[in-house]
Structure formats: structure tokens, C-alpha cells
Design an enzyme around this catalytic site. Structure first.
Site, PDB file in Angstrom:
ATOM      1  CB  CYS A 115      -0.816   0.169   1.201  1.00  7.36           C
ATOM      2  SG  CYS A 115      -0.099  -0.068   2.868  1.00  7.36           S
ATOM      3  CG  HIS A 272      -7.220   8.729   4.263  1.00  8.06           C
ATOM      4  ND1 HIS A 272      -7.690   7.647   3.534  1.00  8.06           N
ATOM      5  CD2 HIS A 272      -7.829   9.802   3.428  1.00  8.06           C
ATOM      6  CE1 HIS A 272      -8.129   7.990   2.628  1.00  8.06           C
ATOM      7  NE2 HIS A 272      -8.231   9.331   2.551  1.00  8.06           N
ATOM      8  CG  ASN A 296      -9.319  12.663   1.242  1.00 11.60           C
ATOM      9  OD1 ASN A 296      -8.597  11.701   0.835  1.00 11.60           O
ATOM     10  ND2 ASN A 296     -10.727  12.306   1.782  1.00 11.60           N
TER      11      ASN A 296
END
Length: 714
Positions: A115, A272, A296
Site C-alpha cells: 500500500c 489516511h 484528500n
């Protein structure tokens, strides 16, 4: 004819190091002149495939289980059942390499634990100019398609052009690793494959940090700043990073996996990755308010606190500012105050870009950067940290000159005369040995250079210097990480940086990078290879006692000379009588070198006067050996050998020292015979070189015949 495959691995390594240095001097490895990884030229390979009407199959990263990995990704693991390698044209009807509407949300993770790489690739999509440095344009599944693609990746100071074929692991006609959400684009899957090829396998990608990926996609230097304990100049650091077009990300760290993707009461997502994209000062209620723009990249969920899109604070700023800054869309972009930023986020990550990444951009300022490649080698240049004073001095040393102070700070009442300096130390190739050795614990120490050592270059500072002077700064901690760095503010002057492993005697290669706000000079601080002509010995009849003189006459031939074999017996008898000196005797090889050193007429023998000169030299060499043998063991350790050879008149730089130790030490131990063998070999090689370098240029030109004669004789 000798083939390259006939050369030993050790010799290949030395040849490769020299060739690498030559290519670097020619500018190979810069982004515009990248190395061809595995010597694969994309244009040539594609042209050959098109000419033959074949699709490219990469022999260096084959469509086989070993390219995927071992253990959990091995051929017998549950994850790897029913895996087939397919080309995009076999998966969908109309594959695209890359389309213009890419965004971070287009990229999806597969079964691999990478990731961190996914987040780094996603960050690239927010900056197309950086993306297209990594993903070259003009690649397609249509025009000139040959099943081959290429990417440019940064590895340890150099840009590499990495070629891959387009066969990708699939299950049920779907990609099992990184893929695009709409299945049409394949650039991200092929980029992941290129990265996997570079480090050995897909499995080697498991576990990492986003900053590691960003560094390898940009060539920049990354740093992490915990926001609970920020530096005193935090706001200035943010402003400078944005001025230099640095990539920045922030996050709310989690301590439990159950907290990942949960939201705060102000709609911030824990665990995040957010991007920091702007900083503005606005007048609000008669005072200056600093705002930070956050993005974001992974969704449309936005902060709903003060200065959010619908917040009332915007009603109290000038209309011009409101129009300029506020865009009321659920697009993932939002503003928040600097105070809210510091109190809500816990980690800031900055990737500082190198000047070459900015060369076509509009920017206010940029970093000045330099880098050095080096190595730690057991027994010669791997001295460990300052806890090991006997060997710490042997580590590689780098000097940096900081003559210019930073520009004054507009928002500071006191302007310190300081130079901002970012030092980053990275260990190389650790992922390549993922199934074997792991990351070493590394760090560095910085010393201020006193006046008597300033402006010196051809010197390697010894133990006494580091015992006398205190360090001026250091990396935050020695840690087993790919990279450690420190953001320092130092007074103008000269400094020495000592990179090291925590424990001594650890083999590794490293990259040291130095970023400064203003002009600086850096250079390797090392001894120059030099042979000092010491005064020749004068001998008299008193230099040999009666017993030794009689022994010489017994060993000599009818002409009063001793050959290599007679010298061997003679010296071993004489050295056995030396007081307070332990030796196992001389080898025939050393005796041959001694004769070569003193045999003036080329007879291969020594007459009495020549032997007297030799014996006086031997007594001097024994005194040097004993002086450097600090523990009186009768042997030198390999670090002491360098000092002993220097006292005998020969200085070696780190590279030569590494070779000498590998050749002449036995588990870092050097006996007297090995010491003399090494010293005499070095002295002979210097003599040959200096005799050929008649113009004192520091270089000579030899043909193969001359090269073989000299090296075989030496």
C-alpha cells in the site's frame, strides 16, 4: 580470448566499480541520461521485436513463480493458486497504457502488501510533470506495440531505465496486484512490475513507506516530522518546502488497526494519507491568520471545522481573498487554520525535490544538492559509531563548507546567522537481500572543523581528532531504517560528516546526500594515494654483528650473493634472535619481493652491501610494526595495518585500503609477513607507476603487453 565470464566475482566487482565511476563522470545516471538497467536498451529491443514480428519476453524477469516471490507468494502458497501470466490485450479488448484523466482514486491495491507503493504512485498522479518523468510518454498498445514498456526509476543516486514485458499475473482474467479501478489503464500495473524487477520480485515489495516510494520516483530526500513535537521553526519549514515545490503529506497515525479509516468528529480520516498543497496568510478579525490547504486524494470526504468550504470564517475576509481561495466543491480540497492543522494531524512527511526535478518548473527557490556513494567494509572502513573510538576514525569522512547564511525570516524578530542543511544517509540494496540480511542500524555524526584543519582535502582524520573534538550535531537516532536524516541549522563554517553503522565491522554500501538552502561545497575527505620518498639508509660494517655476518657468508654462493631461498633461511634465523618481537618468519614470496626491491643489477640475488641495507630496513619495519601493535599481540588488526603502512611511507585512500585489507588480512588479523608482503607490493607498484608517469600527470597509458608485464612482475 578472455571472456568476461572467466573473471572471478571479486575482480568483476572491482572492474564494475571503476567502470561505474567512469560513467558517472560522463553524466550517466542523471535523469536525462539514465542507465539502462541490466544493459537493456528499450529502443533497440522494441525495434528488434518489431523487425522479427515477436512480442518481447524479458529474460531478466520471466513470467515464472520466482518473479512473484517465496513463502506466502511461493508457487505452493494459497495466494498463488490458479495464477496465469497474461498480456493486457488478452485481458480486455481495448487496453490503454495511460489516459489523461488519471487520479489517485484510479489506482487499486491487489493481494500484495505494498500500500505504501500505491500511495506513492497516487501522489505522482497529483503532479503530472513528475509522473511523466517516471512514466515516459509515447508508449501504447497500438502504435509500434511490441509487448515492451519502460519506466525511469531512481535508485541510490542514479536514474535507471527499466524495461519490462507486459505479461502480468492474473486470476480469473483479473490482475492480482496493482490495477486501475476502471480496468482500462495498465500503466500503474506495469510500473509496479518495473519496481518489482528492480528489487528482485513482487514479494520484495511487501512492507515499506510512502516516502521510500516517493524518493525512488523523484530522486528527492524525504523527512518525517512528528507534529506532537514539532521543531521551533515549523511554520518557516512549511513555507520553505512549498517554495521549493516539495511534495508534502500529512496523516493521523493510529495505534490499532481497528482505528484505520475511522473518522474524527471533524470528518478527518485516521490512518489516511492527505496532501499538503498550499499555505496562505489572510486578514481575519484585524489579525493575520495562516491557512493550510489540504487535499484528500482518495475521496471526497472533507474537513468540516473552521475554514472548511461552508465555514462562517470566510464571510469575514475580503471578497477578493474569498474568490481566490474558496471553491465550494466536494473535490477533496479544503482549508484549515495552522493551529487546527497542528492539533489534528500527527505526522508530516516531506519529499524535498532535487534541482533537476524542477528544471522546467516555475519556482521561487530550490535546494542545492550533492551526493556521494560510499561503502563500509569490514576491517577497513566499517568503524562503527563513536562508542568504538579505536575504529570510528576509519569510517568514510565528508567535508561540507557552508559560507552563505539563509535569507532573513520575514516573520521573525531575531534573524539568526545560520545555514539550513538537510543531511540524509541511505543504505543501499537492502531489499535485494530480503530473505537474508536485514537493514543495518545506521546514522551519522557532524563535527565542526577547527581552524587548523580548514581548507584541507587530502587528509583522513585519525583517532586523535575525534578524541579531542566534540560533535556539533547528529542524526536523531541510529536506527535500522533504509534512510536516516536530520534537518539542521548550523552556523557558517566547515563541517565533517561521518556516516557509520552502529556496530563496527558491518559490510554495506551507502548514499550520503546533502541539501542546503544556499550555495555550499562538499567533498570527500580522504588521504591521497601517495608514496613518500624516505631518506635512504646509510650502512656501515657495524650494522651487522659478527654472527650475522658469518651466517651471510655461509649462506652466500661463490660470488658472495644470496638468492631468494638462501635469503629465506638467513632472515628467518636472524629475526628469531630479535628481542621483544614475535614472528613466524618470512615467506618465500616476501623474500622475492625484497630482492626485487634492492637488486640493482637484475641478478635476482643480493650481495653483502645490499643485504646490509635490507637488514636495516627490516629493523625499521619491525619497529613500526611493534609501535602500531597497541595490544602487543604480535599481530596488527586491519585498522592498525593502515596506520603502519602510512608510517612506513605510503598513504592509501579508502578504496585502496578496502582492497588491501581484503587481500592481506585474515579475519582482520595481519601478521608481520603479510604486512611486509603488502607494503613491498605497494612500494613496487608505486615505483613502476612513478617511473612511467614522467610528466607527473597522475595517469599513465599502457597497452596490454605493458600492463601484463608490470602487474605480473609487481
Amino acid at each position: 580470448m578472455l571472456n568476461y565470464s572467466d573473471i572471478s566475482w571479486a575482480e568483476k566487482g572491482m572492474v564494475a566499480t571503476i567502470n561505474h565511476s567512469r560513467l558517472k563522470d560522463k553524466g550517466v545516471g542523471q535523469h536525462q541520461n539514465a542507465y539502462n538497467y541490466k544493459n537493456q536498451n528499450y529502443e533497440d529491443l522494441r525495434a528488434e521485436c518489431l523487425r522479427k514480428g515477436e512480442l518481447f519476453e524479458d529474460p531478466f524477469f520471466p513470467a515464472e513463480p520466482r518473479s512473484i516471490g517465496v513463502k506466502n507468494l511461493g508457487p505452493n502458497s494459497e495466494h498463488m493458486q490458479n495464477i496465469y501470466w497474461q498480456r493486457p490485450k488478452d485481458i480486455i479488448h481495448n487496453p490503454q497504457f495511460i489516459t489523461n484523466d488519471f487520479s489517485p482514486t484510479d489506482i487499486c491495491q491487489g493481494i500484495l502488501g505494498d500500500c505504501w507503493l500505491l500511495a506513492a504512485i497516487g501522489s505522482l498522479t497529483t503532479c503530472p510533470k513528475l509522473l511523466y518523468r517516471v512514466v515516459p510518454r509515447n508508449q501504447s498498445f497500438k502504435k509500434n506495440y511490441a509487448g515492451i514498456f519502460h519506466f525511469q526509476l531512481w535508485q541510490f543516486g542514479h536514474w535507471l531505465n527499466v524495461v519490462v514485458d507486459d505479461r502480468l499475473p492474473t486470476r480469473n482474467n483479473k490482475l492480482v496486484f496493482v490495477h486501475a479501478s476502471h480496468r482500462q489503464d495498465f500503466w500503474s500495473a506495469l510500473l509496479e512490475k518495473a519496481y518489482a524487477k528492480l528489487i528482485g520480485s513482487y514479494g520484495a515489495l511487501s512492507g515499506g513507506s510512502t516516502l521510500e516510494g516517493l524518493e525512488d520516483f523523484t530522486g528527492g530526500v524525504a523527512q518525517c516530522i512528528p507534529l506532537q513535537k514539532p521543531p521551533g521553526n515549523m511554520l518557516r519549514l512549511l513555507k520553505k518546502a512549498l517554495e521549493k515545490s516539495s511534495l508534502m503529506g500529512c496523516s493521523i497515525e493510529v495505534t490499532d488497526n481497528s482505528e484505520v479509516e475511522t473518522m474524527t468528529h471533524n470528518m478527518l480520516v485516521r490512518g489516511h494519507a492527505y496532501a499538503v498543497t498550499g499555505l496562505e496568510d489572510v486578514y481575519y478579525r484585524d489579525k493575520l491568520e495562516t491557512l493550510i490547504r489540504i487535499q484528500n486524494p482518495w475521496g471526497r470526504v472533507e474537513w468540516n471545522g473552521a475554514w472548511s468550504d461552508k465555514a462562517t470564517e470566510w464571510e469575514e475576509v475580503s471578497p477578493d481573498v474569498r474568490v481566490q481561495l474558496l471553491h465550494k466543491k466536494d473535490d477533496g480540497d479544503f482549508w484549515m487554520s495552522y493551529e487546527d492543522f497542528m492539533s489534528n494531524f500527527t505526522l508530516l512527511e516531506i519529499c524535498n525535490l532535487t534541482p533537476d526535478a524542477l528544471n522546467t518548473w516555475d519556482y521561487k527557490s530550490r535546494w542545492h544538492s550533492t551526493f556521494y556513494e560510499g561503502s563500509w567494509r569490514r576491517g577497513s572502513t566499517a568503524g562503527g559509531c563513536r562508542n568504538h573510538p579505536e575504529t570510528f576514525w576509519s569510517n568514510p569522512q565528508f567535508k561540507i563548507s557552508l559560507p552563505e547564511v539563509d535569507d532573513p525570516e520575514d516573520d521573525s524578530e531575531k534573524n539568526e546567522m545560520v545555514c539550513t542543511c538537510l543531511v540524509a544517509l541511505m543504505q543501499k540494496n537492502w531489499r535485494h537481500a530480503r530473505e537474508g540480511p536485514q537493514l543495518l542500524t545506521i546514522g551519522f555524526v557532524i563535527f565542526s572543523v577547527p581552524k587548523e584543519f580548514q581548507n584541507l582535502r587530502d587528509i583522513h582524520l585519525k583517532k586523535d581528532f575525534f578524541l579531542k573534538y566534540r560533535d556539533h550535531g547528529f542524526s536523531e537516532i541510529f536506527i535500522n531504517s533504509r534512510e536516516v536524516n536530520s534537518h539542521l541549522r548550523l552556523p557558517p563554517g566547515e563541517y565533517v560528516i561521518i556516516p557509520s553503522t552502529y556496530e563496527p565491522h558491518k559490510d554495506a554500501d551507502f548514499l550520503l546526500r546533502v541539501f542546503t538552502e544556499k550555495h555550499s561545497e562538499t567533498w570527500l575527505l580522504d588521504d591521497a594515494n601517495r608514496f613518500e620518498h624516505l631518506q635512504e639508509e646509510t650502512v656501515t660494517d657495524k650494522d651487522l654483528d659478527k654472527d650475522s655476518l658469518q651466517l651471510f657468508k655461509i649462506m652466500a654462493n661463490e660470488d658472495g650473493e644470496v638468492d631468494m631461498y638462501a635469503l629465506h633461511k638467513l632472515l628467518n634465523r636472524m629475526t628469531a634472535k630479535l628481542r621483544n618481537f614475535k614472528t613466524k618468519g618470512f615467506s618465500l614470496e616476501v623474500c622475492r619481493r625484497m630482492i626485487n626491491l634492492l637488486d640493482k643489477d637484475g641478478s635476482g640475488k643480493l650481495e653483502l652491501h645490499e643485504f646490509q641495507v635490507l637488514w636495516k630496513k627490516i629493523k625499521k619495519w619491525t619497529e613500526i610494526f611493534k609501535e602500531c601493535d597497541e595490544d602487543r599481540s604480535g599481530n596488527l588488526n586491519s585498522y592498525e595495518m593502515r596506520l603502519a603502512i602510512e608510517k612506513a611511507g605510503i598513504k592509501m585512500n579508502n578504496r585502496v585500503t578496502e582492497v588491501v585489507v581484503a587481500r592481506y588480512s585474515d579475519n582482520m588479523i595481519v601478521d608481520f609477513d603479510s604486512f611486509l608482503n603488502c607494503f613491498l607490493r605497494l612500494k613496487a607498484m608505486f615505483a613502476f607507476f612513478l617511473s612511467m608517469d614522467t610528466k607527473k600527470t597522475g595517469s599513465i597509458c599502457l597497452d596490454i603487453n605493458q600492463w601484463l608485464q608490470i602487474t605480473m612482475w609487481g
